[in-house]
Design a protein around this motif. Structure first.
Motif, PDB file in Angstrom:
ATOM      1  N   ASP A 162      20.216  -3.227 -31.132  1.00  0.00           N
ATOM      2  CA  ASP A 162      21.131  -3.681 -30.272  1.00  0.00           C
ATOM      3  C   ASP A 162      19.877  -4.225 -28.719  1.00  0.00           C
ATOM      4  O   ASP A 162      20.475  -4.613 -28.547  1.00  0.00           O
ATOM      5  N   LEU A 171      21.674  -8.692 -34.979  1.00  0.00           N
ATOM      6  CA  LEU A 171      21.238  -8.940 -33.988  1.00  0.00           C
ATOM      7  C   LEU A 171      22.474  -8.608 -32.892  1.00  0.00           C
ATOM      8  O   LEU A 171      23.575  -9.348 -33.243  1.00  0.00           O
ATOM      9  N   SER A 172      22.031  -7.523 -32.463  1.00  0.00           N
ATOM     10  CA  SER A 172      22.913  -8.348 -31.157  1.00  0.00           C
ATOM     11  C   SER A 172      23.065  -7.994 -29.678  1.00  0.00           C
ATOM     12  O   SER A 172      22.266  -6.908 -29.872  1.00  0.00           O
ATOM     13  N   PRO A 173      23.626  -8.219 -28.842  1.00  0.00           N
ATOM     14  CA  PRO A 173      22.601  -8.502 -27.739  1.00  0.00           C
ATOM     15  C   PRO A 173      22.796  -7.484 -25.938  1.00  0.00           C
ATOM     16  O   PRO A 173      23.431  -7.700 -25.788  1.00  0.00           O
ATOM     17  N   HIS A 174      22.208  -5.843 -27.020  1.00  0.00           N
ATOM     18  CA  HIS A 174      22.659  -4.901 -25.742  1.00  0.00           C
ATOM     19  C   HIS A 174      23.733  -4.987 -25.044  1.00  0.00           C
ATOM     20  O   HIS A 174      24.095  -4.770 -23.977  1.00  0.00           O
ATOM     21  N   CYS A 175      25.280  -4.761 -26.332  1.00  0.00           N
ATOM     22  CA  CYS A 175      25.900  -4.912 -25.848  1.00  0.00           C
ATOM     23  C   CYS A 175      26.688  -3.458 -26.104  1.00  0.00           C
ATOM     24  O   CYS A 175      28.172  -3.773 -26.319  1.00  0.00           O
TER      25      CYS A 175
END
Lengths: 332, 332
Positions: free
Chosen positions: A273, A293-297
């Protein structure tokens, strides 16, 4: 209730306590209306004059600052604000603030404490199940119409029985542990020091932990000591079947080394993340199939934002009425 | 150990007990070598003569049959196999077997019991976190390079505090409940009847359950009673913020109605591992953003397959040595 609303409306903005914002945290954008009922904001990012000049102009009056984790509050910034007495950050992490300079200058700091811990732990578990059971890849498989053509999806790996190594057993790490115990995983951890009240096996460093587990979940703060702590040696100790989940800070992992290990099959997969140079993600990661993958969420839920708004407002109100902060970083 | 292997090798295949397979279950493909050390298989799917003729030819000798949940074992099939005494299915579900005909004919049936329950429960939780926290969509967002361009990802919804309604509190439902309690969710359920040993609130039907929860997780068997049990009325009771997770059987949900509700925003989202007409998935679902789809893979882990191989072999060995089945469907 009506009276209360009227009383809010009767406050002219200039009568409300003044808070400096260099760049608006997400929660500020989401709750701007509610914030504006309680405080008057000096919006540095909307000003046409350079930030330094903006700060110098308002230097004498600024006693409180609201920031997020992507606005560095360096010694240079602090020098421009001699009247500053409190910094409230919309993050749990504090690596963007020069804390020793704050201590020296008698500036209190409040973070959002454990408001996010459950959401971040949920995300860690979600990313881990996704990597083990390939949910994102499965969704792609179905949506691309491959199921009728290629038949059964490849076997995944069972979560139950996996040996989970938690790097940093603070409030997030403990929430992760609580969840994964319910999936019949075994938990061990490393931390600055062994926690006397905790019965999980403790390892003195990340490398020893990695050598004794299948999955590393990074939950610690980013500090000078933890920067690039998950390095080549640790990843190699984790091994070819190993998985890394990082919901803490990108720079705790040596990202170049992680990319190399993922590309060369030296570890099995990752759920990430956070990244070293957000919002930029190494292009090599974009094409790999064994990662999610995730966008720092991990903190981005409606519920957390509401709680965060209340805690930030509460901290600022406490400061302006000379009460103790609700979530102080230093002992007061 | 060497002796044991030699003893296996000394068995000519024709001396091993004979098992009919109409179509090979996945586990048969994955563990064919190990199966062939223990049994001799009549492979109907490899024969060039039509199945009915194949069965008639071997009718007298066939006492045991191995099948998966996508091979219907109808009264017609059973009539062709007068010597059949045991059916071992590589599934937990039994809706593909005419059980009353089996009882009438004195044919024992063994399924894989609870071998899959933990994996299926893990998948249910994984799909649910994915839908609430939009992990699959987040991965797409990062991989498409949208993060640096569009900035923060939209807010998700927090799992903690959600009211979970479990439809069918058997071994899978109980595993789901155990996991979601660790996320601070509240659990209630519906089932054929209230379970005296369970303290979760019970509702007499799916509609009442749906009216009192945020998320429905379908964990029951497919029977005449449960077919299309999750219909328009239930989905409407669940409401616009509601989420459906189905890891049981597609036909328990009225799929057309589910698609309509998802398209029109009458429920908020869904995580679906199963469909009415697998491997075909309604094309409308392929373009929706508020759902996560997987190709009936909730049982597909290496660990489950190994356990399943052992249980199926054990059941067949028990049958051929006149012992009790390990996981009988009828009381013996």
């Amino acid at each position: 209730m009506t009276l209360q609303i009227q009383s809010h409306q009767e406050h002219a903005p200039q009568e409300l306590p003044q808070v400096l914002v260099l760049e608006p945290p997400n929660v500020f954008k989401a709750y701007e209306k509610q914030f504006l009922e309680k405080f008057q904001f000096l919006k540095a990012w909307e000003s046409e004059i350079p930030t330094e000049q903006f700060l110098t102009t308002h230097a004498r009056s600024i006693r409180a600052l609201l920031c997020s984790d992507w606005t560095p509050i360096t010694a240079d910034v602090l020098r421009l604000l001699p009247s500053l007495r409190v910094i409230v950050t919309s993050s749990a992490g504090l690596n963007h603030i020069d804390l020793s300079e704050c201590r020296r200058g008698g500036i209190s700091v409040a973070n959002v404490g454990t408001v996010f811990s459950e959401d971040v732990a949920d995300m860690a578990v979600g990313l881990l199940i996704d990597v083990l059971r390939r949910i994102t890849a499965a969704n792609r498989y179905v949506k691309a119409g491959l199921w009728p053509i290629k038949g059964d999806f490849p076997l995944g790996s069972k979560l139950g029985g996996k040996r989970i190594g938690i790097v940093g057993l603070g409030s997030i790490g403990l929430e992760v542990a609580k969840r994964l115990e319910a999936f019949s995983c075994s938990i061990s951890y490393t931390s600055r020091k062994k926690k006397p009240s905790i019965s999980f096996p403790f390892y003195t460093n990340a490398c020893e932990l990695a050598a004794n587990c299948d999955i590393l979940i990074i939950c610690c703060a980013l500090t000078n000591e933890t920067r690039h702590m998950i390095n080549k040696e640790v990843l190699s100790a984790l091994g070819r079947e190993g998985i890394v989940v990082n919901i803490a800070r990108g720079a705790i992992v040596d990202e170049k080394e992680l990319v190399r290990c993922l590309e060369q099959g030296e570890i099995a997969g990752a759920g990430l993340d956070v990244f070293e140079n957000e919002p930029n993600v190494p292009t090599e990661l974009l094409v790999l199939d064994n990662i999610v993958l995730s966008p720092h969420c991990s903190v981005l839920t409606e519920e957390s934002f509401r709680d965060m708004f209340e805690l930030i407002s509460g901290n600022l109100e406490a400061f302006f009425s000379n009460k103790s902060l609700l979530s102080p970083v230093f002992d007061e």
